[in-house]
Design a protein around this motif. Sequence first.
Motif, short mmCIF file in Angstrom:
data_model
loop_
_atom_site.label_atom_id
_atom_site.label_comp_id
_atom_site.label_asym_id
_atom_site.label_seq_id
_atom_site.Cartn_x
_atom_site.Cartn_y
_atom_site.Cartn_z
N ARG A 33 0.86 -1.19 0.00
CA ARG A 33 0.00 0.00 0.00
C ARG A 33 0.90 1.23 0.00
O ARG A 33 2.05 1.17 0.41
N PRO A 34 0.38 2.35 -0.48
CA PRO A 34 1.17 3.59 -0.49
C PRO A 34 1.58 3.99 0.93
O PRO A 34 0.87 3.69 1.90
N TYR A 35 2.73 4.64 1.03
CA TYR A 35 3.17 5.12 2.34
C TYR A 35 4.02 6.38 2.20
O TYR A 35 4.60 6.64 1.16
N ASP A 36 4.08 7.12 3.28
CA ASP A 36 4.89 8.33 3.39
C ASP A 36 5.20 8.46 4.88
O ASP A 36 4.34 8.83 5.66
N ILE A 37 6.43 8.11 5.27
CA ILE A 37 6.73 7.99 6.70
C ILE A 37 8.11 8.55 7.02
O ILE A 37 9.04 8.46 6.23
N SER A 38 8.21 9.16 8.19
CA SER A 38 9.48 9.60 8.76
C SER A 38 9.55 9.04 10.17
O SER A 38 8.57 9.10 10.91
N TYR A 39 10.70 8.51 10.54
CA TYR A 39 10.86 7.97 11.90
C TYR A 39 12.33 7.79 12.23
O TYR A 39 13.20 7.82 11.34
N THR A 40 12.60 7.60 13.50
CA THR A 40 13.93 7.28 13.99
C THR A 40 13.79 6.03 14.83
O THR A 40 13.24 6.08 15.93
N PRO A 41 14.25 4.88 14.31
CA PRO A 41 14.04 3.63 15.05
C PRO A 41 14.88 3.57 16.33
O PRO A 41 16.02 4.01 16.35
N ASP A 42 14.27 3.03 17.38
CA ASP A 42 15.01 2.86 18.64
C ASP A 42 15.78 1.54 18.64
O ASP A 42 16.62 1.30 19.50
N LYS A 43 15.48 0.67 17.66
CA LYS A 43 16.18 -0.60 17.50
C LYS A 43 16.74 -0.68 16.09
O LYS A 43 16.26 0.01 15.18
N SER A 44 17.73 -1.52 15.88
CA SER A 44 18.21 -1.78 14.52
C SER A 44 17.10 -2.46 13.74
O SER A 44 16.33 -3.26 14.30
N VAL A 45 16.99 -2.15 12.44
CA VAL A 45 15.90 -2.68 11.62
C VAL A 45 16.48 -3.40 10.40
O VAL A 45 17.25 -2.81 9.64
N ILE A 46 16.08 -4.65 10.26
CA ILE A 46 16.38 -5.41 9.05
C ILE A 46 15.09 -5.41 8.24
O ILE A 46 14.01 -5.68 8.76
N VAL A 77 19.02 -0.78 8.67
CA VAL A 77 19.14 0.58 9.19
C VAL A 77 19.52 0.46 10.66
O VAL A 77 18.81 -0.20 11.43
N PRO A 78 20.63 1.07 11.08
CA PRO A 78 21.00 1.01 12.49
C PRO A 78 20.05 1.83 13.36
O PRO A 78 19.39 2.76 12.87
N ALA A 79 19.98 1.48 14.62
CA ALA A 79 19.18 2.25 15.57
C ALA A 79 19.63 3.70 15.56
O ALA A 79 20.80 4.01 15.33
N LYS A 80 18.68 4.60 15.79
CA LYS A 80 18.92 6.05 15.90
C LYS A 80 19.24 6.74 14.58
O LYS A 80 19.65 7.88 14.55
N CYS A 81 19.05 6.06 13.45
CA CYS A 81 19.27 6.66 12.13
C CYS A 81 17.95 7.23 11.64
O CYS A 81 16.96 6.50 11.49
N ASP A 82 17.89 8.54 11.39
CA ASP A 82 16.67 9.16 10.88
C ASP A 82 16.34 8.59 9.50
O ASP A 82 17.21 8.50 8.64
N VAL A 83 15.07 8.24 9.32
CA VAL A 83 14.63 7.61 8.07
C VAL A 83 13.42 8.36 7.52
O VAL A 83 12.51 8.72 8.26
N TYR A 84 13.42 8.60 6.21
CA TYR A 84 12.24 9.07 5.50
C TYR A 84 12.08 8.15 4.30
O TYR A 84 13.06 7.81 3.62
#
Length: 135
Positions: A33-46, A77-84
Motif C-alpha cells: 500500500r502507499p506510504y509516506d513515513i518519517s521515523y527514527t528507530p530505537d532498535k536496529s531494523v532489518i 538501518v541502524p538504531a537512531k538513524c533518521d529515516v524518510y
Amino acid sequence: MRQDNVEQKSLTIEEPCRHICIGSVDVTLLPRRPYDISYTPDKSVIGYAFEHQTGAHSFATDRRNDFYTRPNSLAYVPAKCDVYSSSDQGGEYLTIKIDKKLWDSNQYQERFNDVMSPNAIKAAQNIRSLMISNR
C-alpha cells in the motif's frame, strides 16, 4: 424495461499489517500500500522487500533520493538513524527490529539496501508463511 441509474461501488479489501513480538524482537509484515513515513528507530531494523518498490527516501539527512528496490532484497538501518521513505504503491515488506541486547549494533553502523542473499530469501519466505498462517 426501466433501468435505474444505480451507482456501483467497488469493494476493496486491504491486507492487514501482521505483527508478532518474540522477546525483544519485533517482526512486522506490511502489505502492499502507499506510504509516506518519517521515523527514527530505537532498535536496529532489518528489512526485506518481497516485491519491487519505487519512491523516494533519505537516511540521516534531509536530502531525498529516488529509489528502486528489487524483489527479494535485504536492507538494514541502524538504531537512531533518521529515516524518510515514501512510495505511491509500496510493496509487501517484512521488518525485523532487534534490540541491542541481541544484536551488536556497534559492529553494524552502516546502513545498506538492495542486497541479495539466498539465506535471507529463504528465511523471509518462511517467516512470511508463518505470519500469514497465524501459527
